[in-house]
Design a protein around this motif. Structure first.
Motif, PDB file in Angstrom:
ATOM      1  N   ARG A   7     -14.025   5.070  -0.970  1.00 21.24           N
ATOM      2  CA  ARG A   7     -13.217   3.752  -1.238  1.00 21.24           C
ATOM      3  C   ARG A   7     -11.865   3.896  -1.520  1.00 21.24           C
ATOM      4  N   ARG A   8     -11.038   3.154  -0.853  1.00 20.09           N
ATOM      5  CA  ARG A   8      -9.587   3.342  -1.197  1.00 20.09           C
ATOM      6  C   ARG A   8      -9.080   2.183  -1.924  1.00 20.09           C
ATOM      7  N   PHE A   9      -8.167   2.279  -2.827  1.00 23.20           N
ATOM      8  CA  PHE A   9      -7.710   1.272  -3.649  1.00 23.20           C
ATOM      9  C   PHE A   9      -6.368   0.585  -2.964  1.00 23.20           C
ATOM     10  N   THR A  10      -6.264  -0.902  -3.153  1.00 24.43           N
ATOM     11  CA  THR A  10      -5.141  -1.570  -2.543  1.00 24.43           C
ATOM     12  C   THR A  10      -4.141  -2.004  -3.605  1.00 24.43           C
ATOM     13  N   THR A  57      -3.270   8.179   2.615  1.00 27.86           N
ATOM     14  CA  THR A  57      -4.430   8.175   1.650  1.00 27.86           C
ATOM     15  C   THR A  57      -5.224   9.540   1.962  1.00 27.86           C
ATOM     16  N   ILE A  58      -5.125   9.966   2.930  1.00 25.48           N
ATOM     17  CA  ILE A  58      -6.315  11.063   3.404  1.00 25.48           C
ATOM     18  C   ILE A  58      -5.864  12.268   2.365  1.00 25.48           C
ATOM     19  N   GLN A  59      -7.104  12.883   1.833  1.00 26.60           N
ATOM     20  CA  GLN A  59      -6.962  13.748   1.042  1.00 26.60           C
ATOM     21  C   GLN A  59      -7.872  15.151   1.028  1.00 26.60           C
ATOM     22  N   ASP A  60      -7.905  16.040   0.394  1.00 27.12           N
ATOM     23  CA  ASP A  60      -8.680  17.264   0.326  1.00 27.12           C
ATOM     24  C   ASP A  60      -9.348  17.686   1.302  1.00 27.12           C
ATOM     25  N   THR A  61     -10.656  17.732   1.602  1.00 23.29           N
ATOM     26  CA  THR A  61     -11.372  18.266   2.958  1.00 23.29           C
ATOM     27  C   THR A  61     -10.887  17.389   4.175  1.00 23.29           C
ATOM     28  N   PHE A  89      -0.607   5.940  -2.683  1.00 20.34           N
ATOM     29  CA  PHE A  89       0.171   5.701  -1.089  1.00 20.34           C
ATOM     30  C   PHE A  89       0.342   4.259  -1.278  1.00 20.34           C
ATOM     31  N   GLU A  90      -0.530   3.075  -1.453  1.00 18.27           N
ATOM     32  CA  GLU A  90      -0.326   1.792  -1.401  1.00 18.27           C
ATOM     33  C   GLU A  90       0.742   1.250  -2.419  1.00 18.27           C
ATOM     34  N   ALA A  91       0.987   2.093  -3.547  1.00 20.05           N
ATOM     35  CA  ALA A  91       1.898   1.583  -4.444  1.00 20.05           C
ATOM     36  C   ALA A  91       3.253   2.067  -4.213  1.00 20.05           C
ATOM     37  N   GLN A  92       3.104   3.237  -3.638  1.00 16.74           N
ATOM     38  CA  GLN A  92       4.390   4.007  -3.247  1.00 16.74           C
ATOM     39  C   GLN A  92       5.172   3.894  -1.981  1.00 16.74           C
ATOM     40  N   ILE A  93       4.181   3.212  -0.896  1.00 15.97           N
ATOM     41  CA  ILE A  93       5.134   3.453   0.456  1.00 15.97           C
ATOM     42  C   ILE A  93       6.029   2.346   0.722  1.00 15.97           C
ATOM     43  N   GLY A  94       5.754   1.063  -0.045  1.00 14.53           N
ATOM     44  CA  GLY A  94       7.068   0.175   0.034  1.00 14.53           C
ATOM     45  C   GLY A  94       8.116   0.663  -0.798  1.00 14.53           C
ATOM     46  N   THR A  95       8.008   1.385  -2.030  1.00 16.56           N
ATOM     47  CA  THR A  95       9.229   1.901  -2.594  1.00 16.56           C
ATOM     48  C   THR A  95      10.109   2.875  -1.942  1.00 16.56           C
ATOM     49  N   ALA A 106       3.564   6.817   8.490  1.00 15.36           N
ATOM     50  CA  ALA A 106       2.709   6.745   7.603  1.00 15.36           C
ATOM     51  C   ALA A 106       1.208   6.056   8.265  1.00 15.36           C
ATOM     52  N   ILE A 107       0.304   6.599   7.566  1.00 16.91           N
ATOM     53  CA  ILE A 107      -1.186   6.270   8.111  1.00 16.91           C
ATOM     54  C   ILE A 107      -1.487   5.104   7.085  1.00 16.91           C
ATOM     55  N   PHE A 108      -1.647   3.708   7.517  1.00 18.15           N
ATOM     56  CA  PHE A 108      -2.042   2.483   6.727  1.00 18.15           C
ATOM     57  C   PHE A 108      -3.323   2.169   6.966  1.00 18.15           C
ATOM     58  N   PRO A 109      -4.103   2.321   5.670  1.00 15.47           N
ATOM     59  CA  PRO A 109      -5.548   1.761   5.615  1.00 15.47           C
ATOM     60  C   PRO A 109      -5.789   0.351   5.567  1.00 15.47           C
ATOM     61  N   GLN A 110      -4.787  -0.234   5.214  1.00 19.20           N
ATOM     62  CA  GLN A 110      -4.888  -1.623   5.266  1.00 19.20           C
ATOM     63  C   GLN A 110      -3.744  -2.339   6.335  1.00 19.20           C
ATOM     64  N   PRO A 111      -4.330  -3.085   7.352  1.00  9.75           N
ATOM     65  CA  PRO A 111      -3.088  -3.923   8.182  1.00  9.75           C
ATOM     66  C   PRO A 111      -2.317  -4.727   7.564  1.00  9.75           C
ATOM     67  N   GLY A 112      -2.947  -5.109   6.164  1.00 11.51           N
ATOM     68  CA  GLY A 112      -2.092  -6.208   5.653  1.00 11.51           C
ATOM     69  C   GLY A 112      -0.896  -5.712   4.998  1.00 11.51           C
ATOM     70  N   LEU A 113      -0.950  -4.451   4.553  1.00 11.94           N
ATOM     71  CA  LEU A 113       0.324  -3.644   3.866  1.00 11.94           C
ATOM     72  C   LEU A 113       1.238  -3.397   5.090  1.00 11.94           C
ATOM     73  N   LEU A 114       0.817  -2.942   6.287  1.00 10.37           N
ATOM     74  CA  LEU A 114       1.639  -2.852   7.119  1.00 10.37           C
ATOM     75  C   LEU A 114       2.439  -4.124   7.534  1.00 10.37           C
ATOM     76  N   GLY A 115       1.799  -5.232   7.699  1.00 14.39           N
ATOM     77  CA  GLY A 115       2.094  -6.490   8.047  1.00 14.39           C
ATOM     78  C   GLY A 115       3.233  -6.744   7.148  1.00 14.39           C
ATOM     79  N   ASP A 116       2.978  -6.434   5.878  1.00 17.68           N
ATOM     80  CA  ASP A 116       4.170  -6.878   4.673  1.00 17.68           C
ATOM     81  C   ASP A 116       5.383  -6.080   4.988  1.00 17.68           C
ATOM     82  N   LEU A 117       5.200  -5.064   5.227  1.00 17.92           N
ATOM     83  CA  LEU A 117       6.428  -3.972   5.316  1.00 17.92           C
ATOM     84  C   LEU A 117       7.174  -4.238   6.869  1.00 17.92           C
ATOM     85  N   ALA A 118       6.267  -4.731   7.931  1.00 23.42           N
ATOM     86  CA  ALA A 118       6.951  -5.168   9.015  1.00 23.42           C
ATOM     87  C   ALA A 118       7.766  -6.535   9.009  1.00 23.42           C
TER      88      ALA A 118
END
Length: 449
Positions: A7-10, A57-61, A89-95, A106-118
């Motif tokens: 699960r990834r946090f938003t 957000t993709i990490q490790d293996t 990622f979610e907290a830092q990408i906008g900054t 950037a690989i956005f796991p939430q369309p809403g976050l991309l939409g906000d920046l766009a």
């Protein structure tokens, strides 16, 4: 929420209205666009220096497999792709975007976050080659999730199909029952199994540390889409109808016929309230040892079921465990929920454009899926590339033109709701708070316009 393995946090972000979004620059006569720059937008950014940075957000293996997926293409193109994965990622990408230190992609796991920046002109519109790939290889639903207004800003990457119900084919044969074709038949099946076994058929786990409750949101989203239909689902996600609308209450009531019934849950773990304290991965063990007959979880769950720590059960139509999609209200329905990622650019130099085009292509999709553990909704993907039968089945669902796909609703809602009050509301509901009170509380948290 978007899911590959965990699960990834938003963070809070603006909602993206998914209904009626159009693809920009995706006419059938669009060229490949190799080496072209993006259209009008934030302005020229980045230099073609042979290096393209990607942040996600993709990490490790998973990150290792991501790097492996494009390794051969890097050698052919002469472009060095440098990937950085982060829990922040979610907290830092906008900054980073506002501070001038954004990655090329950037690989956005939430369309809403991309939409906000766009919406704040911080992201480059998709170049012609990407738009052409999206038009040819992705459905209109997916194009909409990568768009804001009438402008396409990126391309989908990986995907997951939610709403699978996991079961034992051998047990079904022993009990003389069949896979249901409607939600009522699923309820009837549950009652039949309970009558034959005298035990609760379902095992459910909402536990996920700070994200406890999210598996319950997936149940509700499935029922909103199946009962009320895609238009109401879109209105709900965009807050064109309130969270306490009768259609949403009906979905909760339908889910409650299973989750709030002490005769139906929680196999192997306890009573109804044990749902909140059961880690979401633990039912995999109960499925494998036969103490649980039914479990609702996304396509990624086969990794948990086949994990040696959970008993090493096999997954397949004739194996230990198999799965069917949560059926619609009416037989023949083909609506599913799921998640995925969108790749968008902050630079528009020729190297970045080439990498973005490659990641939107069937060539990359087949390369990554063949490495195992993930799927894609790219229509050029060969289902045989998938590493397991359930992932192959999920690909077929996504590629079926009759499928109505909707992105995980909580990923499209403001973070304070989708990753906040909706999660905690599910916990409160399982603990005994009334549906009306839970829905009113969630509605009260929706940010004012």
């Amino acid at each position: 929420m978007s899911f590959i393995v965990q699960r990834r946090f938003t963070a809070p972000f603006a909602i993206l209205a998914v209904a009626g979004l159009a693809l920009a620059g995706c006419s059938s006569d669009t060229g490949s666009g190799s080496g072209s720059s993006a259209g009008p937008g934030p302005g020229d950014a980045g230099d073609a220096d042979g290096v393209v940075t990607i942040y996600g957000t993709i990490q490790d293996t998973e990150a290792d497999l991501l790097n492996k997926s494009w390794a051969a293409w890097e050698k052919e193109s002469g472009i060095d792709i440098q990937y950085e994965g982060s829990k922040e990622f979610e907290a830092q990408i906008g900054t980073r975007a506002q501070g001038g230190t954004a990655p090329d992609l950037a690989i956005f796991p939430q369309p809403g976050l991309l939409g906000d920046l766009a919406s704040r002109d911080l992201v480059q519109p998709a170049p012609e080659g990407v738009a052409s790939n999206v038009s040819e290889f992705w459905g209109e639903d997916w194009a909409g999730y990568a768009s804001t207004g009438d402008t396409l800003y990126g391309a989908p990457l990986m995907a997951s199909v939610k709403g699978f119900v996991w079961y034992s084919p051998a047990q079904f044969k022993e009990w003389g029952v069949e896979v249901p074709t409607t939600y009522q038949e699923l309820l009837d099946l549950t009652k039949t199994i309970q009558g034959k076994t005298k035990t609760a058929p379902w095992c459910v786990g909402f536990g996920s540390d700070a994200a406890t409750g999210w598996p319950g949101t997936d149940w509700v989203e499935d029922l909103v889409l199946r009962e009320a239909g895609p238009d109401v689902y879109d209105q709900w996600v965009a807050h064109e109808i309130p969270f306490n609308d009768p259609a949403i209450k009906s979905a909760f009531d339908s889910v409650g016929e299973i989750l709030l019934n002490p005769d139906y849950v929680n196999a192997g773990f306890g009573d109804v309230k044990s749902i909140n304290t059961t880690p979401f991965g633990d039912p995999a063990r109960a499925l494998g040892d036969g103490s649980c007959a039914l479990h609702h979880q996304a396509s990624f769950y086969d990794g948990f079921i086949q994990d040696p720590a959970n008993g090493n059960a096999t997954v397949g139509p004739d194996a230990d465990i198999w799965a069917f999609i949560t059926p619609s209200v009416e037989a023949g329905g083909s609506a599913v929920t799921g998640g995925g990622e969108i790749v968008a650019a902050f630079s528009n130099d020729t190297d970045t454009v080439k990498v973005q085009e490659y990641l939107s292509s069937p060539e990359w999709a087949n390369s990554r899926v063949a490495l195992g553990g993930v799927i894609s909704a790219n229509k050029g993907l060969d289902p045989a590339s998938a590493s397991s039968p359930i992932l192959q089945e999920a690909i077929k669902v996504l590629q079926d033109p009759a499928t109505t796909f909707r992105f995980d609703g909580s990923d499209l809602m403001p973070g304070v709701v989708g990753a906040g009050s909706f999660w905690t509301g599910m916990v409160d509901w399982i603990n005994g708070k009334s549906t009306d009170e839970v829905l009113d509380n969630i509605e009260a948290t929706w940010p004012s316009e």
